[in-house]
Enzyme design. Structure first.
Site, PDB file in Angstrom:
ATOM      1  N   HIS A   1     -11.678  -4.838   8.229  1.00 62.54           N
ATOM      2  CA  HIS A   1     -12.205  -4.687   6.870  1.00 62.54           C
ATOM      3  C   HIS A   1     -13.545  -3.966   6.849  1.00 62.54           C
ATOM      4  O   HIS A   1     -14.303  -4.113   5.897  1.00 62.54           O
ATOM      5  CB  HIS A   1     -12.390  -6.060   6.202  1.00 62.54           C
ATOM      6  CG  HIS A   1     -11.123  -6.753   5.844  1.00 62.54           C
ATOM      7  ND1 HIS A   1     -10.333  -7.378   6.769  1.00 62.54           N
ATOM      8  CD2 HIS A   1     -10.483  -6.907   4.654  1.00 62.54           C
ATOM      9  CE1 HIS A   1      -9.277  -7.912   6.176  1.00 62.54           C
ATOM     10  NE2 HIS A   1      -9.338  -7.631   4.889  1.00 62.54           N
TER      11      HIS A   1
ATOM     12  N   GLU B   1       0.809  -1.220   0.000  1.00 63.79           N
ATOM     13  CA  GLU B   1       0.000   0.000   0.000  1.00 63.79           C
ATOM     14  C   GLU B   1       0.839   1.266   0.000  1.00 63.79           C
ATOM     15  O   GLU B   1       0.509   2.229  -0.690  1.00 63.79           O
ATOM     16  CB  GLU B   1      -0.982   0.010   1.179  1.00 63.79           C
ATOM     17  CG  GLU B   1      -2.190  -0.906   0.973  1.00 63.79           C
ATOM     18  CD  GLU B   1      -1.896  -2.380   1.219  1.00 63.79           C
ATOM     19  OE1 GLU B   1      -0.792  -2.692   1.739  1.00 63.79           O
ATOM     20  OE2 GLU B   1      -2.752  -3.231   0.905  1.00 63.79           O
TER      21      GLU B   1
END
Lengths: 323, 326
Positions: free
Chosen positions: B129, B60
């Site tokens: 999540h 990321e």
């Protein structure tokens, strides 16, 4: 490979002196209380910036570090804008909003010094991606230290660059200390260049005190990158002659003892002797060069001192392009 | 007007912008052949090829760094960060680099980039999540933050984000992807920083973001039957914020309820409440109410998850409390 011509050698020599003298003058001003913030000097490491950047043109890009003045000078930034920035003046490269650790100039391919260790590495990969997508022949050089080679950013940035064969050269200035922590205390590999194997790219260690050696190694890596053959990792072994920041004596962590050895290999007098031997420079020319640089420094410091400071009206500009 | 899915509106926006401008390209995890984890890039790889629809490693901060570097070279990258929860591993690049280069460099840096991501609960995705972390980014000067609540808004706002010269965090919602809504076929954009009154009303203003907009509209329908008239305002862009529209609404209704999925503590709603307390104090007939996520990590168990995330009934209860002064 690119042979070191007289012209290039003299240019590298001049660049090293320009860096050294910039740092010496900046330190004097800092210690006299004229410059705010803090300062990380690269004295001792000049050969790396000078040897690498001798291959770069204005459209080539670099990312740099908190110890970045040398890279800026070597990439062609002007003393005026740099000193004005250190003085926090509106005429500085960043209008006084960046300071020593954030000097940047997009016109000359400087994507910024960086206050975050390793922060510039993925950005360099991204700039190289932009260059590749635009079909340009330019390259990116990312400078960072041995400490940064333990950051996740190092791994992610180099892996992506290798994967996409991006035109970027990663130059690790291994000065043996991550701030105060000796390298043996922060990594187990002896050669940072070995880490290149993990990404399937060339990795080479070079004597970072020898600008001719740096020039040669960098030339190979930059040529590879320009040809579309992907990134390389260069580990340039060097030493900062001062502490982590100006004011850090380096005595607490053995740096002072280490420096005594390295100072004998100071790249500037050593390369001066090399040039003299070849009769590429003599005392007269050397004096002229140093006088010219000092006059430029005087002028730049004067310019910075007389430049206006940013005012409150400037605090809230440049945050967004439009709002 | 035809109706399409929110996620297809995202694809259309990306497709149109890539066709319009060659400097626009996409990068992210599993966005190429796979079409994205939430199928928001389906068909684009086939259309534009691997150079412009780039699969990345699971890296990321590498993705965000690459996005920034390419933007600095004059490209207009659109990165996808699969879950907003994963911005945690890219925070240096987002907060210290992307958001700050323009300012640190004295205004000269080119930073036309979009970081697309999605958040929100509702699929038992558990604590890593399902978060709503928008307030983190609103807090950082240099970033713009967009949270579309409908397919129509998603398309128009994403197209504006791609054309914008500033870094934009574009935060979608995983439950909205499969919601249909009317989307014009012709080219249109929705400017950043313009709220929309999704429903007009007299008695109370509900300021809602993302998934809470739909729930608030449903709540308003039910409350209408009780004779309570709710105005629902969707800021659409959290920064820059259309304070005007929110203030005008509250000045009209005299009451306000703010609702978002993110936990209440230091949530974006606190900023709105503070703004209203300062700017609309004399117009308020009741204390400002907040209906937000409970202050806990998002639980896995469906029953627990639906308990901690506000729903239509929570909004209804909140409105009743404000109206009745309880």
């Amino acid at each position: 490979m690119a042979a070191l011509t007289k012209k290039t050698a003299l240019r590298i020599y001049e660049t090293m002196i320009r860096i050294r003298r910039f740092e010496v003058r900046a330190i004097e001003l800092f210690q006299a209380g004229e410059l705010p913030g803090f300062l990380h000097a690269c004295i001792g490491q000049e050969a790396v910036a000078a040897g690498v950047c001798a291959h770069l043109g204005d459209a080539d890009q670099i990312t740099s570090t908190h110890r970045g003045h040398g890279h800026m000078v070597a990439k062609g930034l002007k003393y005026e804008g740099m000193f004005a920035e250190l003085y926090a003046r509106s005429t500085g490269y960043c209008k006084g909003k960046g300071g020593s650790m954030h000097i940047a100039d997009q016109d000359l391919g400087v994507l910024g010094a960086n206050g975050i260790v390793g922060g510039g590495i993925p950005i360099a990969a991204g700039a190289a991606l932009g260059i590749q997508l635009q079909g340009r022949k330019d390259v990116v050089v990312s400078f960072f230290g041995d400490g940064a080679s333990n950051e996740g950013a190092f791994h992610e940035g180099i892996n992506i660059a290798a994967l996409w064969r991006l035109p970027v050269v990663f130059v690790c200035e291994n000065n043996g200390f991550a701030e105060s922590t000796p390298r043996s205390n922060h990594q187990t590999v002896r050669d940072i260049a070995d880490r290149a194997k993990a990404y399937g790219i060339p990795g080479v260690a070079v004597d970072g005190m020898d600008p001719a050696a740096v020039f040669e190694v960098a030339g190979e890596a930059i040529t590879r990158a320009r040809k579309g053959q992907g990134p390389s990792l260069i580990e340039a072994r060097t030493m900062r002659f001062l502490g982590h920041y100006v004011g850090d004596p380096g005595t607490a962590y053995g740096h002072d003892r280490e420096v005594v050895k390295w100072k004998k290999r100071d790249p500037i007098p050593a390369f001066g002797k090399f040039l003299e031997k070849r009769k590429w420079i003599g005392p007269k020319k050397e004096d002229e060069l140093r006088d010219r640089i000092e006059r430029e420094l005087d002028k730049a410091i004067d310019f910075a001192r007389k430049s206006p400071e940013p005012g409150p009206q400037d605090a809230m500009t440049d945050i967004y392009a439009s709002i | 007007m035809r109706e399409i899915l929110y996620r297809d509106a995202i694809i259309e926006a990306l497709d149109e912008e890539m066709r319009r401008d060659e400097s626009v390209f996409l990068l992210g995890e599993d966005i190429a052949e796979f079409g994205g984890s939430y199928k928001t890039t389906v068909g684009l790889f086939e259309k534009y090829g691997k150079e412009r629809v780039r699969n990345t490693p699971i890296s990321e901060q590498g993705i965000v760094g690459a996005t920034l570097g390419a933007a600095l070279m004059g490209m207009r990258p659109v990165a996808e960060l699969m879950y907003i929860d994963f911005t945690g591993v890219a925070m240096d690049q987002i907060v210290n680099q992307v958001a700050k280069v323009r300012y640190m460099f004295g205004g000269k840096a080119k930073t036309a980039l979009v970081l697309r991501t999605q958040g929100g609960a509702g699929r038992s995705s558990a604590a890593q999540h399902a978060q709503s972390l928008e307030a983190w980014f609103v807090h950082v000067p240099g970033l713009k933050v967009v949270m579309p609540s409908t397919a129509h808004d998603a398309k128009g706002l994403l197209k504006s984000a791609v054309r914008d010269d500033d870094p934009v965090m574009f935060i979608e919602h995983k439950l909205l992807y499969l919601e249909k809504g009317p989307v014009p076929e012709e080219d249109y954009t929705i400017p950043l920083g313009v709220a929309e009154v999704k429903r007009e009303g007299r008695d109370i203003t509900i300021v809602a973001t993302s998934s809470m907009v739909g729930k608030s509209l449903a709540a308003a329908d039910e409350l209408e039957a009780e004779g309570i008239s709710c105005e629902v305002v969707d800021p659409r862009t959290l920064f820059p914020l259309d304070r005007e529209t929110i203030l005008n609404s509250v000045k009209k209704t005299g009451r306000c309820l703010i609702t978002h999925e993110a936990v209440q503590r230091c949530g974006w709603g606190a900023e709105i409440a503070a703004t209203l307390a300062r700017e609309a104090f004399d117009y308020l007939d009741a204390p400002i109410e907040r209906v937000c996520g409970m202050e806990t990590p998002v639980p896995f168990a469906p029953k627990l998850e639906s308990h901690v995330i506000p729903d239509k009934d929570d909004v209804i209860a909140g409105v009743r409390a404000v109206i009745s002064g309880l």
